[in-house]
Write an enzyme that holds these catalytic residues in place. Structure first.
Site, PDB file in Angstrom:
ATOM      1  N   ASP A 102       9.142 -13.196  -2.377  1.00  0.00           N
ATOM      2  CA  ASP A 102       7.940 -12.492  -2.814  1.00  0.00           C
ATOM      3  C   ASP A 102       7.169 -12.157  -1.557  1.00  0.00           C
ATOM      4  O   ASP A 102       7.276 -12.868  -0.555  1.00  0.00           O
ATOM      5  CB  ASP A 102       7.062 -13.391  -3.695  1.00  0.00           C
TER       6      ASP A 102
ATOM      7  N   ASP B 166       2.815 -19.255  -8.219  1.00  0.00           N
ATOM      8  CA  ASP B 166       2.585 -20.033  -7.018  1.00  0.00           C
ATOM      9  C   ASP B 166       1.588 -21.137  -7.392  1.00  0.00           C
ATOM     10  O   ASP B 166       0.735 -20.941  -8.249  1.00  0.00           O
ATOM     11  CB  ASP B 166       2.010 -19.102  -5.954  1.00  0.00           C
TER      12      ASP B 166
END
Lengths: 376, 376
Positions: free
Chosen positions: A271, A92
């Protein structure tokens, strides 16, 4: 790197695919366990790879940058080497953490200034240095730097925010194209659709992100407090615009039901901290519904944690034992619940792929959603 | 149940033996990992049995009585069933915890009244009910209820205390003889020598404990703050009186060096929280000395946790990675350090047994003590 769609569900937008990455092949739809700071909390790497057969994990650039620091990860030869994880990693970009976790954050056209939530030290993320950091971390898939607008969010702010995210994307893509992989293997850059719950903004953002022509695309800024119906409406709209032949990643989502619904809307990658974080707090997902293991009713239930589960914790420990551990705040309680929940999520994804291939996905999904919403 | 001495060191009081218990055979000298509340913190049962080859663990009656409660353990069919541990268990009687952990404790001839450190609820332990609880827990070896005198301790108090422990022992032995095992297999009762650091009291207590004629005997009230030399003097004195043909258990001891010295004085069994508790705080024991993994010097040391270690964590993770996890207070840090340290302790015990068998124990011990005391 390559993404191939292997099968399509005739009744929904669901599809199965294969995503080839430098560290391995990922079957989609896929769920990525969250390994925030170079560890999926409470789980050994051999358990992730061997017992759970996880094919892709997520790391957080924000966390890794602060601790252990990019220099340490570089010296180790990248995140894979540092944590001894040989399969693919996605990082991320840190945008979400800067806006949700850091102190004293200040946004400018240039980037985001913030103070560490650990020691108050000052830092500055830009669309460019975030690319550099992720190159140095060595993730197989890296994310563009974005602003994740809060919910609720005024239309005017959401518009300003999505436009900034788009200008940051241009700078990030330029920088990505001007730089080389740090460890000899190619990395994919995924841009992120924003736009809060406003269809016109989501449409504009999807078109912008699609035009970047990247190998995969992500949807951010959802599951941040908005009604679930709004989330599904946005996902449906965005997947109708994002290129069909590239993987689509819905960031930070979600519950098993969220995943089933979003797969039906054309999402390939997920996720979420729910299976791990909620697991540590005693919430267990099973094929027959949700268990709050702290409830009194489990105190003398000596049946297995999940008779239908397929991880070693499901059959080696009882519900009464797990309840005792969670209530006593014993580490092993969190370890067991985490492995159970990840095992459940991974098995759900496998079943989703099978049902899509068999053509029975829609009907099975409706049945599953009823069961999964039960409280045991 | 049976204890056989297999070999003796010609130069010290060290010996190797086999202790046959209902749930398995234990090679001595043995180290028992501490599983306070039905779990060795941070370690799965399959890791204890499979990776570490642990042959005997310790449970705490005080903790198990409060949580999950004796009734739950009984319903499960005993502690082995409850926690899914098939090998032998020894339970501490709770005496030490009542005096070190509980609130508002009050000692009378009858027993010890105390309040739970968890919720303040009131309880009363007696030499008799402690036998009942341990019968219901189903440990292979159970301990008599004793008063563990604090250090330092006036001679007059120490004398009063050891005499009370002896009267409690008589009641405990009577109750043990009048009651039957709860699960069909025999249990051993170990009495405990007390007497602080006073040779006359330790001598008197050893004679009393020896006269009880139990299958094994324990030494309590040491490693509670007294100088190490005093501890060794007391152990040497006590092992000269306790029967030679029964296992001798030195409770709550100790560091690797303490264990080496005490084996030389004729001790066969040990338990201690040092490898597990100190491990969680970042202290690692290795054959070349002690590592404080939090030290800056390990931050970019990408060599294995312990190149000479024999557990999976020793080679699958680096020192830099473990340092990062411990500093970030990640669960996996405690898990790795615990398995490493237990692996080290178990390997040390195996080497001790080999050296005793080979006749080279004393010389090897002196060499090891120098190495183990180094700070890396």
């Amino acid at each position: 790197m390559d993404f191939r769609i292997l099968s399509r569900d005739p009744e929904t937008k669901a599809r199965t695919g294969l995503l080839e990455l430098p560290h391995g092949v990922v079957e989609t739809p896929v769920f990525m366990p969250v390994g925030t700071a170079a560890t999926v909390k409470g789980v050994h790497q051999r358990e992730l790879a061997g017992d759970l057969n996880v094919s892709l994990i997520l790391g957080n650039t924000y966390h890794l940058y602060l601790r252990p620091g990019i220099d340490i990860i570089k010296s180790a030869g990248g995140l894979h080497q540092f944590m001894n994880w040989t399969k693919p990693v996605l990082t991320d970009s840190g945008g979400y953490q800067v806006f949700s976790l850091a102190a004293q954050r200040k946004l400018t056209e240039e980037g985001a200034a913030f103070q560490s939530h650990i020691d108050g030290s000052k830092h500055f993320f830009t669309p460019e240095n975030i690319i550099d950091y992720q190159r140095e971390i060595g993730a197989d898939i890296i994310m563009a730097f974005d602003e994740c607008a809060p919910y609720p969010c005024e239309p005017a702010y959401a518009k300003k925010s999505v436009e900034l995210t788009h200008r940051w994307l241009d700078r990030g893509v330029d920088h990505f194209n001007e730089t080389s992989p740090f460890y000899g293997y190619e990395q994919m850059l995924f841009p992120i659709v924003q736009g809060s719950i406003y269809p016109d903004l989501r449409k504009m953002s999807s078109e912008k992100i699609a035009s970047a022509g990247m190998g995969g695309n992500a949807i951010g800024g959802l599951s941040v407090g908005e009604p679930e119906e709004d989330m599904y409406t946005m996902v449906d709209l965005v997947t109708s615009i994002l290129p069909e032949d590239r993987p689509r990643y819905l960031m930070g989502v979600g519950t098993p039901v969220n995943i089933l619904e979003s797969v039906a809307l054309g999402i390939d990658m997920f996720d979420c901290v729910i299976p791990t974080r909620n697991g540590r707090n005693g919430m267990l997902f099973t094929a027959n519904g949700i268990i709050n293991i702290k409830n009194e009713k489990w105190k003398d239930d000596f049946t297995p944690v999940d008779p239908e589960g397929n991880t070693f914790v499901d059959t080696q420990y009882s519900r009464a034992y797990l309840r005792h551990l969670v209530i006593s705040k014993e580490m092993l309680g969190g370890q067991i619940a985490t492995i159970h929940n990840l095992g459940f999520y991974l098995r759900l994804m496998k079943e989703i792929r099978e049902q899509i291939r068999n053509g029975g996905f829609r009907k099975w999904k409706e049945k599953m959603i009823k069961k999964l919403s039960e409280r045991l």
